[in-house]
Design a protein around this motif. Sequence first.
Motif, mmCIF file in Angstrom:
data_model
loop_
_atom_site.group_PDB
_atom_site.id
_atom_site.type_symbol
_atom_site.label_atom_id
_atom_site.label_comp_id
_atom_site.label_asym_id
_atom_site.label_seq_id
_atom_site.Cartn_x
_atom_site.Cartn_y
_atom_site.Cartn_z
ATOM 1 N N LEU A 46 0.935 -0.888 0.170
ATOM 2 C CA LEU A 46 0.258 0.222 -0.257
ATOM 3 C C LEU A 46 0.848 1.469 0.372
ATOM 4 O O LEU A 46 0.494 2.523 -0.412
ATOM 5 C CB LEU A 46 -1.135 0.241 1.204
ATOM 6 N N THR A 67 2.907 4.311 -1.464
ATOM 7 C CA THR A 67 2.590 4.719 -2.934
ATOM 8 C C THR A 67 4.489 4.754 -3.260
ATOM 9 O O THR A 67 5.251 5.753 -2.169
ATOM 10 C CB THR A 67 1.974 6.200 -2.835
ATOM 11 N N ASN A 71 -3.717 5.920 -5.463
ATOM 12 C CA ASN A 71 -4.797 5.135 -4.787
ATOM 13 C C ASN A 71 -4.782 4.133 -5.883
ATOM 14 O O ASN A 71 -5.701 3.523 -5.589
ATOM 15 C CB ASN A 71 -5.985 5.515 -4.970
ATOM 16 N N ARG A 86 -3.589 1.027 -5.921
ATOM 17 C CA ARG A 86 -3.476 -0.776 -5.361
ATOM 18 C C ARG A 86 -4.453 -0.555 -4.688
ATOM 19 O O ARG A 86 -4.631 -1.480 -4.545
ATOM 20 C CB ARG A 86 -1.285 -0.153 -4.993
ATOM 21 N N THR A 87 -4.441 0.755 -3.625
ATOM 22 C CA THR A 87 -5.757 0.739 -2.997
ATOM 23 C C THR A 87 -7.073 -0.030 -2.798
ATOM 24 O O THR A 87 -7.568 -0.203 -2.723
ATOM 25 C CB THR A 87 -5.440 2.225 -2.127
ATOM 26 N N ALA A 123 -9.467 -2.381 -2.646
ATOM 27 C CA ALA A 123 -10.433 -2.613 -2.073
ATOM 28 C C ALA A 123 -12.298 -3.056 -2.634
ATOM 29 O O ALA A 123 -12.354 -3.835 -2.356
ATOM 30 C CB ALA A 123 -11.078 -0.961 -1.780
ATOM 31 N N ARG A 130 -13.838 1.554 1.021
ATOM 32 C CA ARG A 130 -12.528 2.125 1.419
ATOM 33 C C ARG A 130 -12.611 1.919 3.737
ATOM 34 O O ARG A 130 -11.492 1.749 3.661
ATOM 35 C CB ARG A 130 -12.404 3.930 1.061
ATOM 36 N N LEU A 162 -11.399 -1.962 3.494
ATOM 37 C CA LEU A 162 -10.598 -1.475 3.851
ATOM 38 C C LEU A 162 -9.369 -1.636 5.013
ATOM 39 O O LEU A 162 -8.236 -2.315 5.703
ATOM 40 C CB LEU A 162 -9.506 -1.042 2.485
ATOM 41 N N VAL A 217 -3.807 4.351 3.897
ATOM 42 C CA VAL A 217 -5.055 3.163 2.982
ATOM 43 C C VAL A 217 -5.462 4.224 2.255
ATOM 44 O O VAL A 217 -5.221 4.619 0.867
ATOM 45 C CB VAL A 217 -5.932 3.358 3.896
ATOM 46 N N GLU A 218 -5.791 5.938 2.725
ATOM 47 C CA GLU A 218 -6.160 7.255 2.010
ATOM 48 C C GLU A 218 -4.709 7.859 1.159
ATOM 49 O O GLU A 218 -4.588 8.052 -0.113
ATOM 50 C CB GLU A 218 -6.638 7.553 2.823
ATOM 51 N N GLY A 260 -1.741 6.309 0.731
ATOM 52 C CA GLY A 260 -0.080 5.882 0.778
ATOM 53 C C GLY A 260 1.136 6.195 1.393
ATOM 54 O O GLY A 260 2.536 5.605 0.675
#
Length: 602
Positions: A421, A423, A474, A476-477, A481, A525, A528, A576-577, A579
Amino acid sequence: MGVEAGAQAARSRALAVLRIRSRALAVALLPAAVAVVLLAGASTDHLVGAFWRAARWAVTPVAVLVLLAAGAIALVVARARPAVSPTVPIAEESAPDLYRMVRDLADRLDVPAPSAIALTPDCDSWLEDRTHPAHGPPPAADRDEIAGVRGAHRRTAAAPVLVIGSPFLWWMRVGELRAVLAPVVAGTGPSAHPDIAAARRFVRGLDAAVAVAATPGRCPLTRAVCAGVGWVARLLLRSCREHAAQMERGVAAAASERAQAVDYGLRIVAQEQVGLAYAGWDRLLTRVALPAWRMGRWPSRLDAGVVAALTELSRRDRLAEGFASRLGERPACDLLEEPGTVDEAASLLAARLFHGGPAESGPDWSPVDWEEYPEEVVDRKWRTDAARLHRVLDTLGVSPTPDPATRPADGPTLSRILDHLSTPPPEPHEPAAADGEEPPQGPPAPGDESITGGAGGNKTAEGEAEAEEPENENERTATLAAGLTAELAREEATATPAERTAPETALWDDATLPLFPLQPPRTARELLADHVTAMVCCAAMDTAGATPGLDWLDGPSLVVNGERATDLTPRVLSLVEDGDPAPLRAWLLESGIRPEKPVRLV
């Protein structure tokens, strides 16, 4: 019925509803009356001739059809079962003190006592009419009363049922509960008036007829007949809707006016407890009970948990400090002979209403005590979510280590989540030069408007770059998710459906459970973030000696070094949001958690 202004207004509105019923009956009988007159005129030789003969042949079949249709509609309205609120019935043998208090309150208010008492897993109280034959036989009359004793509190079959919110019994004291129930019990006075009772039966019958007409799965002929019945019932409901609403407002006003003479000062204080109990109940259901329900476990002492949650609130919030001193007084649940059994029944009903669980316990739907909650629910929930997260990563083909040449760990690790996760830093790239052209050297000149788009720059290009940047960061996130959402949907689709109550024994329709969903479905989200938090908690328990805990206001919590971890959520959201793993890695290092170590999953 008393002389309260609200009671008189309610009676006038009830008469208006009954007049609508009478008009509907008159309309149905009008063709038959005309046909009777025509037939009587023919038999007495007063209405003779071709015209009257044709009139008789035209009106008589219409009158028969109208009478048959009116009879069918009346039969459906009379036999349709009105809706009944899901409750836990309380027999008088299991709560004699509670029944005694309610009867004494009815005597003080000079109104009939309710016919029975039931509990609902909600913070509300009301009177409910259950005199319809489909709701069971009426209670047997008490023949042991001494003749000549004042009968204001005698229980009759026409008296409504008193429904009490179960959280009130556990949080409120006896005096507070009596003050809160005073205006509710006072409503039995207007409810006993024949006109108001008849108007209510008519409206409830129409409402039940509409529900019967809307039942799916009928044959075409029956569906056509039900459509006609439903149309007539809806027409009558629209005609009397305003009068019925004003009637109920008048009944409520009359009950409130009559109850002002009973514990008025205490009722003002008790109303504050109603709001506090509602806040604690809502927090307990959404933060504590809902995670357990999703794991196939239902807390068996929800009402006792309300007391613990509100006590914790009084410890944290200075505004609630005064409420903790009330705990030394006698709680209203002492009015029950077996409060634990009643609490368990109310807790199971709450799970059924708010989550849609089965009606009875089973292998996949078992009760859990509060002492077992951290191990049976919290620990299992975290490890289940962490295992699901790693299954989705395996499906996406994510390597256990960033470097394929590195030997992976013996089990799933938190480092895998952090590395995936995180970045990566953007790589600088330059536009490729066309054949025969020199690549651009340095930034353009400040005055070169052909490249920068004028003095303000190329706003369109800059806006598109800013809009695309978060999507790239985002990616990958979003993929992870979406994979979690699909995996969770597959698990729910393959789960064993909840057992339904047999229609012939159910007093309420349970085909649309849950009736009152607590929360909207979680976004991708949010799913995740919950799963990443679960993986962090598993790593903390397996590598740093942390333990699962229960917070009465926030639900499952992680206890690290004897203290509840309250700053974990914003660090997970940063990963998560945005990275950005730096805040979470710093917290892991500070707490002594090793993300590279394998964890145990279910």
